[in-house]
Design a protein around this motif. Structure first.
Motif, PDB file in Angstrom:
ATOM      1  N   HIS A 112      44.298   7.031  94.954  1.00 14.31           N
ATOM      2  CA  HIS A 112      44.985   8.222  95.598  1.00 14.31           C
ATOM      3  C   HIS A 112      44.370   8.655  96.991  1.00 14.31           C
ATOM      4  O   HIS A 112      43.058   8.717  96.987  1.00 14.31           O
ATOM      5  N   GLU A 113      45.398   9.319  97.804  1.00 16.60           N
ATOM      6  CA  GLU A 113      44.782   9.636  98.998  1.00 16.60           C
ATOM      7  C   GLU A 113      43.946  10.914  98.807  1.00 16.60           C
ATOM      8  O   GLU A 113      42.901  11.258  99.576  1.00 16.60           O
ATOM      9  N   ALA A 114      44.279  11.661  97.896  1.00 14.00           N
ATOM     10  CA  ALA A 114      43.749  13.036  97.552  1.00 14.00           C
ATOM     11  C   ALA A 114      43.739  13.273  96.039  1.00 14.00           C
ATOM     12  O   ALA A 114      44.447  12.719  95.531  1.00 14.00           O
ATOM     13  N   ILE A 115      42.574  14.088  95.674  1.00 11.57           N
ATOM     14  CA  ILE A 115      42.308  14.181  94.200  1.00 11.57           C
ATOM     15  C   ILE A 115      41.776  15.726  94.062  1.00 11.57           C
ATOM     16  O   ILE A 115      41.026  15.955  95.062  1.00 11.57           O
ATOM     17  N   VAL A 116      41.620  16.058  92.817  1.00 12.92           N
ATOM     18  CA  VAL A 116      41.085  17.314  92.465  1.00 12.92           C
ATOM     19  C   VAL A 116      40.087  16.976  91.336  1.00 12.92           C
ATOM     20  O   VAL A 116      40.516  16.197  90.207  1.00 12.92           O
ATOM     21  N   VAL A 117      38.953  17.310  91.500  1.00 12.12           N
ATOM     22  CA  VAL A 117      37.681  16.834  90.403  1.00 12.12           C
ATOM     23  C   VAL A 117      37.202  18.066  89.676  1.00 12.12           C
ATOM     24  O   VAL A 117      36.888  18.995  90.487  1.00 12.12           O
ATOM     25  N   ARG A 118      37.207  18.060  88.468  1.00 11.30           N
ATOM     26  CA  ARG A 118      36.575  19.187  88.028  1.00 11.30           C
ATOM     27  C   ARG A 118      35.343  18.747  87.090  1.00 11.30           C
ATOM     28  O   ARG A 118      35.337  17.718  86.851  1.00 11.30           O
ATOM     29  N   GLY A 119      34.441  19.723  86.903  1.00 12.47           N
ATOM     30  CA  GLY A 119      33.058  19.066  86.039  1.00 12.47           C
ATOM     31  C   GLY A 119      32.433  20.164  86.240  1.00 12.47           C
ATOM     32  O   GLY A 119      32.513  21.472  86.306  1.00 12.47           O
ATOM     33  N   LEU A 120      30.889  19.857  85.871  1.00 15.38           N
ATOM     34  CA  LEU A 120      29.885  20.915  85.877  1.00 15.38           C
ATOM     35  C   LEU A 120      28.894  20.299  87.051  1.00 15.38           C
ATOM     36  O   LEU A 120      28.546  19.202  87.197  1.00 15.38           O
ATOM     37  N   ASN A 121      28.147  21.421  87.712  1.00 12.69           N
ATOM     38  CA  ASN A 121      27.044  20.921  88.457  1.00 12.69           C
ATOM     39  C   ASN A 121      25.817  20.918  87.848  1.00 12.69           C
ATOM     40  O   ASN A 121      25.865  21.072  86.593  1.00 12.69           O
ATOM     41  N   ARG A 122      24.856  20.700  88.460  1.00 12.11           N
ATOM     42  CA  ARG A 122      23.589  20.462  87.642  1.00 12.11           C
ATOM     43  C   ARG A 122      22.920  21.663  87.103  1.00 12.11           C
ATOM     44  O   ARG A 122      22.020  21.371  86.173  1.00 12.11           O
ATOM     45  N   ASN A 123      23.282  22.824  87.440  1.00  7.85           N
ATOM     46  CA  ASN A 123      23.112  24.107  86.702  1.00  7.85           C
ATOM     47  C   ASN A 123      23.909  24.187  85.479  1.00  7.85           C
ATOM     48  O   ASN A 123      23.636  25.393  84.807  1.00  7.85           O
ATOM     49  N   GLY A 124      25.123  23.298  85.373  1.00  7.48           N
ATOM     50  CA  GLY A 124      25.686  23.562  84.154  1.00  7.48           C
ATOM     51  C   GLY A 124      26.996  24.459  84.158  1.00  7.48           C
ATOM     52  O   GLY A 124      27.823  24.751  83.272  1.00  7.48           O
ATOM     53  N   GLU A 125      26.906  24.881  85.758  1.00  9.56           N
ATOM     54  CA  GLU A 125      28.238  25.598  86.145  1.00  9.56           C
ATOM     55  C   GLU A 125      29.552  24.757  86.291  1.00  9.56           C
ATOM     56  O   GLU A 125      29.232  23.766  86.996  1.00  9.56           O
ATOM     57  N   LYS A 126      30.620  25.488  86.047  1.00 14.11           N
ATOM     58  CA  LYS A 126      31.928  24.748  86.393  1.00 14.11           C
ATOM     59  C   LYS A 126      32.005  24.789  87.949  1.00 14.11           C
ATOM     60  O   LYS A 126      31.898  25.792  88.558  1.00 14.11           O
TER      61      LYS A 126
END
Ligand code: ZN
Length: 176
Positions: A112-126
Protein backbone atom coordinates in the motif's frame (compact mmCIF):
# COMPACT_ATOMS: atom_id res chain seq x y z
CA UNK A 1 22.87 -1.67 24.84
CA UNK A 2 23.97 -4.76 23.01
CA UNK A 3 23.83 -6.01 19.48
CA UNK A 4 21.74 -9.18 19.27
CA UNK A 5 22.01 -11.91 16.71
CA UNK A 6 19.59 -11.59 13.80
CA UNK A 7 18.02 -14.96 13.04
CA UNK A 8 17.73 -16.02 9.42
CA UNK A 9 15.27 -17.68 7.14
CA UNK A 10 14.92 -21.24 8.42
CA UNK A 11 14.54 -20.22 12.08
CA UNK A 12 11.01 -21.19 13.24
CA UNK A 13 10.52 -17.97 15.26
CA UNK A 14 10.26 -16.08 11.96
CA UNK A 15 7.18 -18.12 11.06
CA UNK A 16 5.35 -17.81 14.39
CA UNK A 17 2.58 -15.30 15.10
CA UNK A 18 4.12 -13.04 17.74
CA UNK A 19 2.33 -12.42 21.05
CA UNK A 20 0.80 -9.13 22.03
CA UNK A 21 2.67 -7.29 24.81
CA UNK A 22 0.34 -6.87 27.77
CA UNK A 23 2.70 -5.27 30.26
CA UNK A 24 5.91 -3.40 29.52
CA UNK A 25 8.70 -4.80 31.67
CA UNK A 26 12.33 -3.86 32.29
CA UNK A 27 13.20 -6.71 29.96
CA UNK A 28 11.19 -5.06 27.17
CA UNK A 29 13.04 -1.78 27.73
CA UNK A 30 16.35 -3.62 27.37
CA UNK A 31 15.03 -5.41 24.28
CA UNK A 32 14.02 -2.07 22.70
CA UNK A 33 17.49 -0.57 23.29
CA UNK A 34 19.17 -3.68 21.90
CA UNK A 35 16.90 -3.76 18.84
CA UNK A 36 17.71 -0.12 18.04
CA UNK A 37 21.42 -0.83 18.26
CA UNK A 38 21.12 -4.07 16.26
CA UNK A 39 19.17 -2.27 13.50
CA UNK A 40 21.77 0.51 13.29
CA UNK A 41 24.72 -1.87 13.19
CA UNK A 42 23.13 -4.22 10.60
CA UNK A 43 22.43 -1.65 9.03
CA UNK A 44 18.72 -1.68 8.34
CA UNK A 45 15.83 0.76 8.50
CA UNK A 46 13.64 -1.49 10.60
CA UNK A 47 13.67 -4.55 12.84
CA UNK A 48 10.96 -6.73 14.36
CA UNK A 49 11.38 -8.58 17.68
CA UNK A 50 11.06 -12.08 16.10
CA UNK A 51 14.20 -11.27 14.09
CA UNK A 52 16.17 -11.30 17.33
CA UNK A 53 14.38 -14.44 18.47
CA UNK A 54 11.66 -12.81 20.59
CA UNK A 55 8.12 -13.74 19.58
CA UNK A 56 6.43 -10.54 20.79
CA UNK A 57 4.73 -7.68 18.94
CA UNK A 58 7.37 -4.96 18.87
CA UNK A 59 9.09 -3.16 16.01
CA UNK A 60 11.65 -0.41 15.61
CA UNK A 61 11.99 1.73 12.48
CA UNK A 62 14.50 4.45 11.72
CA UNK A 63 14.33 6.28 8.45
CA UNK A 64 14.93 9.70 6.92
CA UNK A 65 12.35 10.63 4.32
CA UNK A 66 13.84 11.61 1.01
CA UNK A 67 12.48 14.32 -1.21
CA UNK A 68 13.71 15.14 -4.66
CA UNK A 69 15.87 18.25 -4.89
CA UNK A 70 15.92 18.67 -1.14
CA UNK A 71 18.58 17.91 1.44
CA UNK A 72 17.95 14.62 3.26
CA UNK A 73 15.84 14.98 6.36
CA UNK A 74 16.99 13.91 9.79
CA UNK A 75 16.34 10.26 10.56
CA UNK A 76 13.29 9.63 12.67
CA UNK A 77 13.15 6.74 15.12
CA UNK A 78 9.90 4.90 15.80
CA UNK A 79 9.41 2.29 18.51
CA UNK A 80 5.98 0.70 18.19
CA UNK A 81 4.53 -1.86 20.59
CA UNK A 82 1.57 -3.92 19.35
CA UNK A 83 1.50 -2.08 16.01
CA UNK A 84 -1.68 -2.41 13.97
CA UNK A 85 -2.38 -1.16 10.47
CA UNK A 86 -5.78 0.52 10.85
CA UNK A 87 -6.13 2.09 7.39
CA UNK A 88 -4.56 1.58 3.98
CA UNK A 89 -4.60 3.44 0.67
CA UNK A 90 -6.21 1.76 -2.30
CA UNK A 91 -3.15 2.69 -4.30
CA UNK A 92 -0.37 0.13 -4.24
CA UNK A 93 3.22 0.43 -5.42
CA UNK A 94 5.79 -2.13 -6.48
CA UNK A 95 9.23 -1.83 -4.88
CA UNK A 96 12.38 -3.86 -4.31
CA UNK A 97 12.83 -5.16 -0.77
CA UNK A 98 15.44 -7.07 1.10
CA UNK A 99 15.35 -8.47 4.60
CA UNK A 100 18.03 -8.83 7.26
CA UNK A 101 16.65 -12.32 7.90
CA UNK A 102 16.99 -13.27 4.22
CA UNK A 103 20.56 -12.11 3.58
CA UNK A 104 21.90 -11.88 0.05
CA UNK A 105 18.55 -11.58 -1.76
CA UNK A 106 16.14 -8.88 -2.91
CA UNK A 107 12.78 -9.09 -4.66
CA UNK A 108 9.80 -7.00 -5.69
CA UNK A 109 6.72 -6.65 -3.51
CA UNK A 110 3.48 -4.72 -3.92
CA UNK A 111 2.62 -2.58 -0.88
CA UNK A 112 0.00 0.00 0.00
CA UNK A 113 1.30 3.46 -0.87
CA UNK A 114 0.04 4.90 2.41
CA UNK A 115 -1.05 3.44 5.73
CA UNK A 116 -2.05 4.46 9.24
CA UNK A 117 -0.44 2.55 12.12
CA UNK A 118 -1.66 2.58 15.70
CA UNK A 119 0.15 1.17 18.70
CA UNK A 120 2.00 2.18 21.84
CA UNK A 121 5.30 4.00 22.19
CA UNK A 122 8.00 2.84 24.58
CA UNK A 123 6.32 4.71 27.43
CA UNK A 124 3.14 2.74 26.83
CA UNK A 125 1.34 5.78 25.39
CA UNK A 126 -1.01 5.43 22.42
CA UNK A 127 0.45 6.65 19.13
CA UNK A 128 -0.79 7.00 15.57
CA UNK A 129 1.60 7.16 12.64
CA UNK A 130 0.60 8.23 9.14
CA UNK A 131 3.17 6.88 6.72
CA UNK A 132 3.49 6.95 2.96
CA UNK A 133 6.03 5.94 0.36
CA UNK A 134 9.08 4.06 1.57
CA UNK A 135 8.22 4.60 5.24
CA UNK A 136 4.84 2.94 4.67
CA UNK A 137 6.66 0.03 3.00
CA UNK A 138 9.02 -0.38 5.96
CA UNK A 139 6.11 -0.52 8.42
CA UNK A 140 4.25 -3.09 6.29
CA UNK A 141 7.40 -5.23 6.04
CA UNK A 142 8.06 -5.11 9.81
CA UNK A 143 4.45 -5.72 10.85
CA UNK A 144 4.38 -8.74 8.52
CA UNK A 145 7.27 -10.16 10.57
CA UNK A 146 4.97 -10.17 13.63
CA UNK A 147 2.56 -12.44 11.74
CA UNK A 148 5.25 -14.83 10.57
CA UNK A 149 5.22 -13.41 7.05
CA UNK A 150 8.36 -12.70 5.02
CA UNK A 151 8.53 -10.52 1.89
CA UNK A 152 9.50 -13.58 -0.15
CA UNK A 153 5.95 -14.88 0.49
CA UNK A 154 4.54 -11.81 -1.28
CA UNK A 155 6.74 -11.40 -4.35
CA UNK A 156 4.94 -9.97 -7.38
CA UNK A 157 6.72 -12.75 -9.25
CA UNK A 158 9.41 -15.26 -8.35
CA UNK A 159 11.40 -13.87 -11.30
CA UNK A 160 12.01 -10.64 -9.38
CA UNK A 161 13.93 -12.50 -6.65
CA UNK A 162 17.64 -12.07 -7.24
CA UNK A 163 20.94 -12.38 -5.43
CA UNK A 164 22.84 -9.30 -4.33
CA UNK A 165 26.44 -8.95 -3.26
CA UNK A 166 27.02 -7.77 0.29
CA UNK A 167 28.28 -4.22 0.42
CA UNK A 168 26.73 -3.13 -2.88
CA UNK A 169 24.11 -0.41 -3.20
CA UNK A 170 21.44 -3.01 -3.93
CA UNK A 171 22.27 -4.93 -0.78
CA UNK A 172 21.94 -1.67 1.11
CA UNK A 173 18.28 -1.62 0.10
CA UNK A 174 17.71 -4.20 2.81
CA UNK A 175 14.76 -3.05 4.85
CA UNK A 176 14.93 -4.91 8.08
ZN1 ZN B 1 12.61 -8.33 7.22
Amino acid sequence: MAVREIVVIDHPVLRRKAKKIIKLTAEHRKLIEDMIETMRVAPGVGLAAPQVGVSERLIVVEYAEEEEDAPPKKKKLYVVINPEIVAVSEETVQGTEGCLSVPGWVGDVLRHEAIVVRGLNRNGEKIKIEADGWLARIFQHEIDHLDGVLYIDKLVSKDTLRRVQAGTEEAAEAIG
